[in-house]
Scaffold this motif. Structure first.
Motif, PDB file in Angstrom:
ATOM      1  N   THR A 126      10.320  -3.988  13.376  1.00 16.37           N
ATOM      2  CA  THR A 126      10.224  -3.322  14.610  1.00 16.37           C
ATOM      3  C   THR A 126      11.277  -2.178  14.740  1.00 16.37           C
ATOM      4  N   PRO A 127      11.458  -0.845  14.450  1.00 19.02           N
ATOM      5  CA  PRO A 127      12.347   0.315  15.245  1.00 19.02           C
ATOM      6  C   PRO A 127      12.476   0.370  16.017  1.00 19.02           C
ATOM      7  N   LEU A 128      12.134  -0.229  17.537  1.00 20.65           N
ATOM      8  CA  LEU A 128      12.211   0.626  19.093  1.00 20.65           C
ATOM      9  C   LEU A 128      13.844  -0.203  19.008  1.00 20.65           C
ATOM     10  N   LEU A 129      14.394   0.878  20.110  1.00 16.13           N
ATOM     11  CA  LEU A 129      15.642   0.123  20.570  1.00 16.13           C
ATOM     12  C   LEU A 129      15.928   0.771  22.402  1.00 16.13           C
ATOM     13  N   PHE A 130      15.905  -0.106  22.976  1.00 18.53           N
ATOM     14  CA  PHE A 130      16.001   0.292  24.323  1.00 18.53           C
ATOM     15  C   PHE A 130      17.482   0.630  24.191  1.00 18.53           C
ATOM     16  N   LEU A 131      17.919   1.770  24.811  1.00 17.83           N
ATOM     17  CA  LEU A 131      19.194   2.431  24.590  1.00 17.83           C
ATOM     18  C   LEU A 131      19.592   2.331  26.235  1.00 17.83           C
ATOM     19  N   SER A 132      21.028   1.079  26.616  1.00 19.44           N
ATOM     20  CA  SER A 132      21.071   1.558  28.069  1.00 19.44           C
ATOM     21  C   SER A 132      22.868   1.996  27.968  1.00 19.44           C
ATOM     22  N   MET A 133      23.015   2.299  29.551  1.00 23.79           N
ATOM     23  CA  MET A 133      24.544   2.560  29.524  1.00 23.79           C
ATOM     24  C   MET A 133      24.990   1.140  29.309  1.00 23.79           C
ATOM     25  N   GLY A 134      26.385   0.879  28.977  1.00 26.86           N
ATOM     26  CA  GLY A 134      27.098  -0.677  28.871  1.00 26.86           C
ATOM     27  C   GLY A 134      26.818  -1.021  30.687  1.00 26.86           C
ATOM     28  N   MET A 135      27.503  -2.315  30.917  1.00 31.00           N
ATOM     29  CA  MET A 135      27.724  -2.812  31.930  1.00 31.00           C
ATOM     30  C   MET A 135      28.809  -4.485  31.725  1.00 31.00           C
ATOM     31  N   GLU A 136      30.478  -3.623  32.894  1.00 30.23           N
ATOM     32  CA  GLU A 136      31.428  -4.591  32.569  1.00 30.23           C
ATOM     33  C   GLU A 136      31.597  -5.060  33.766  1.00 30.23           C
ATOM     34  N   ARG A 137      32.024  -6.226  33.900  1.00 34.45           N
ATOM     35  CA  ARG A 137      31.815  -7.094  35.079  1.00 34.45           C
ATOM     36  C   ARG A 137      32.745  -6.232  36.634  1.00 34.45           C
ATOM     37  N   ASP A 138      33.700  -5.912  36.145  1.00 34.93           N
ATOM     38  CA  ASP A 138      34.670  -5.160  37.419  1.00 34.93           C
ATOM     39  C   ASP A 138      34.378  -3.410  36.696  1.00 34.93           C
ATOM     40  N   ALA A 139      33.506  -3.410  36.195  1.00 38.86           N
ATOM     41  CA  ALA A 139      32.979  -2.082  36.114  1.00 38.86           C
ATOM     42  C   ALA A 139      33.176  -1.193  37.783  1.00 38.86           C
ATOM     43  N   LEU A 140      32.939   0.196  38.052  1.00 38.86           N
ATOM     44  CA  LEU A 140      32.632   0.761  39.933  1.00 38.86           C
ATOM     45  C   LEU A 140      31.489   0.633  39.891  1.00 38.86           C
ATOM     46  N   ARG A 141      30.440   0.735  39.140  1.00 39.64           N
ATOM     47  CA  ARG A 141      29.265   0.663  39.667  1.00 39.64           C
ATOM     48  C   ARG A 141      28.354  -0.718  39.521  1.00 39.64           C
ATOM     49  N   VAL A 142      28.633  -1.625  38.372  1.00 40.69           N
ATOM     50  CA  VAL A 142      28.726  -2.796  38.888  1.00 40.69           C
ATOM     51  C   VAL A 142      29.413  -3.498  40.565  1.00 40.69           C
ATOM     52  N   GLN A 143      30.704  -2.422  40.881  1.00 46.79           N
ATOM     53  CA  GLN A 143      30.369  -3.165  42.393  1.00 46.79           C
ATOM     54  C   GLN A 143      29.934  -2.076  43.648  1.00 46.79           C
ATOM     55  N   HIS A 144      29.278  -1.435  42.991  1.00 49.42           N
ATOM     56  CA  HIS A 144      28.715  -0.303  44.256  1.00 49.42           C
ATOM     57  C   HIS A 144      27.663  -0.007  43.247  1.00 49.42           C
ATOM     58  N   PRO A 145      26.460  -0.873  43.095  1.00 45.32           N
ATOM     59  CA  PRO A 145      25.431  -0.825  42.317  1.00 45.32           C
ATOM     60  C   PRO A 145      23.423   0.025  42.988  1.00 45.32           C
ATOM     61  N   ALA A 146      23.244   0.851  42.300  1.00 48.34           N
ATOM     62  CA  ALA A 146      21.591   1.234  42.636  1.00 48.34           C
ATOM     63  C   ALA A 146      21.469   2.454  43.540  1.00 48.34           C
ATOM     64  N   ARG A 147      22.900   2.612  44.409  1.00 46.03           N
ATOM     65  CA  ARG A 147      22.929   4.560  44.995  1.00 46.03           C
ATOM     66  C   ARG A 147      23.633   5.208  44.177  1.00 46.03           C
ATOM     67  N   GLY A 148      23.743   5.398  42.666  1.00 45.18           N
ATOM     68  CA  GLY A 148      24.289   6.227  42.269  1.00 45.18           C
ATOM     69  C   GLY A 148      25.301   6.795  42.162  1.00 45.18           C
ATOM     70  N   TYR A 149      26.294   5.739  42.806  1.00 40.53           N
ATOM     71  CA  TYR A 149      27.491   5.789  43.117  1.00 40.53           C
ATOM     72  C   TYR A 149      28.516   6.567  41.663  1.00 40.53           C
ATOM     73  N   GLY A 150      29.927   7.535  43.028  1.00 43.10           N
ATOM     74  CA  GLY A 150      30.223   8.134  41.301  1.00 43.10           C
ATOM     75  C   GLY A 150      30.059   8.898  40.714  1.00 43.10           C
ATOM     76  N   SER A 151      28.859   9.598  41.092  1.00 41.05           N
ATOM     77  CA  SER A 151      28.583  10.350  40.435  1.00 41.05           C
ATOM     78  C   SER A 151      28.838  11.616  40.375  1.00 41.05           C
ATOM     79  N   THR A 152      28.621  12.618  38.907  1.00 38.66           N
ATOM     80  CA  THR A 152      28.892  14.458  40.207  1.00 38.66           C
ATOM     81  C   THR A 152      28.527  15.410  38.185  1.00 38.66           C
ATOM     82  N   PRO A 153      27.830  16.014  38.782  1.00 34.14           N
ATOM     83  CA  PRO A 153      26.958  17.006  37.651  1.00 34.14           C
ATOM     84  C   PRO A 153      27.534  16.718  36.523  1.00 34.14           C
ATOM     85  N   GLU A 154      29.428  16.680  35.993  1.00 28.25           N
ATOM     86  CA  GLU A 154      30.406  17.248  34.449  1.00 28.25           C
ATOM     87  C   GLU A 154      30.115  15.839  34.419  1.00 28.25           C
ATOM     88  N   HIS A 155      30.366  14.477  34.993  1.00 26.74           N
ATOM     89  CA  HIS A 155      30.580  13.428  34.775  1.00 26.74           C
ATOM     90  C   HIS A 155      28.800  13.161  33.910  1.00 26.74           C
TER      91      HIS A 155
END
Length: 300
Positions: A105-134
């Motif tokens: 089964t060659p399919l792999l879902f590819l996601s950016m990882g999560m950590e307990r205290d990561a920025l977007r774990v603290q501020h989820p579901a709103r695209g928090y902290g993103s910039t075009p460069e990042h």
């Protein structure tokens, strides 16, 4: 719609759900026990996850002994600015792809990882902290990972996920539009897209021909909305009960899954990140009952 060609698998996250709204793999029962129960309620496949203490062959044999097929895999690509960490992560992605290819089964879902205290774990579901460069750096990293997976014979599918650096519809479109479709497909999670305020049906319709697999779950739309408006954390939102067993929340699957091509033969993975039942087994039972009722009656 007709999903007769689709392949269904379970990702039994219920076993790992913690009281503080996270996941802990050490809570899993022994593998053989898990597999036996999942098969006993009617599932025929499970999302692949080769244990660290088993070879791919041993894991495949354990699945076969339980009467289960290996489903797609999952890559959590840890974000880091450290080149050595990135190379380690890319190597792990390729290793996971090689294992899934060996399992058939060659399919792999590819996601950016999560950590307990990561920025977007603290501020989820709103695209928090993103910039075009990042976001461009995130895209480049995902492209490298997808290329590693492809080189190993695997199929990489972008998996937007709340709490990661690709969670909104806009971020999803940016990544998909700027990476060749032969390198990166699309593996949406309808629950996470909805939590982030996206319309799953709309974005899936836009990239229908690129969808290699889907994660299907249910949620409380009111809690999702309140979490964004009140700026709850990821774990707080989970503790408040955002996730529901299939058919008990607010998502209408028919219009969402009708965006898939009529001859779709990819994977549909059923998930309940944190069950509302008293035991994980009861939650898995409800998932199996929902699947039987909806596929047998052609309600999907």
């Amino acid at each position: 719609m007709n999903l007769n060609k689709a392949q269904f698998a379970l990702n039994p996250l219920q076993y790992m759900a913690t009281d503080d709204g996270w996941l802990d793999p050490t809570l899993n029962p022994p593998l053989a026990e898990r597999l036996q129960y999942i098969a006993s309620v009617g599932f025929t496949a499970i999302q692949s996850d080769v244990p660290a203490d088993q070879t791919t062959e041993e894991y495949g044999a354990a699945l076969a002994a339980a009467g289960l097929q290996p489903g797609p895999g999952y890559v959590n690509l840890k974000w880091s600015d450290d080149p050595e960490v990135r190379q380690e992560q890319l190597g792990q992605a390729q290793d996971l792809a090689e294992k899934n290819v060996a399992l058939g089964t060659p399919l792999l879902f590819l996601s950016m990882g999560m950590e307990r205290d990561a920025l977007r774990v603290q501020h989820p579901a709103r695209g928090y902290g993103s910039t075009p460069e990042h976001l461009a750096h995130v895209r480049d990293y995902l492209k490298e990972a997808a290329e590693s997976i492809t080189a190993a014979g695997g199929v990489a599918a972008l998996h937007p996920h709340v709490g990661t650096w690709v969670e909104t519809a806009e971020e999803t479109r940016y990544v998909l539009d700027s990476i060749d479709e032969n390198v990166l497909g699309f593996g949406p999670d309808i629950g996470h897209l909805a939590w982030a305020g996206a319309d799953p049906a709309q974005i899936m319709a836009e990239y229908a021909e690129r969808i290699a697999g889907v994660h299907i779950k249910d949620l409380d739309a009111g809690i999702a909305r309140t979490s964004r408006e009140s700026k709850w954390t990821y774990r707080q939102t989970v503790q408040e009960g955002i996730w529901k067993e299939l058919g008990t929340g607010d998502l209408d699957y028919a219009p969402i899954l009708s965006t898939l091509p009529e001859d779709f033969n990819g994977w549909i993975v059923i998930e309940v990140d944190r069950g509302t039942t008293s035991t994980p087994e009861e939650s898995i039972d409800m998932s199996a009952e929902w699947l039987k009722a909806n596929t047998q009656s052609a309600r999907l």
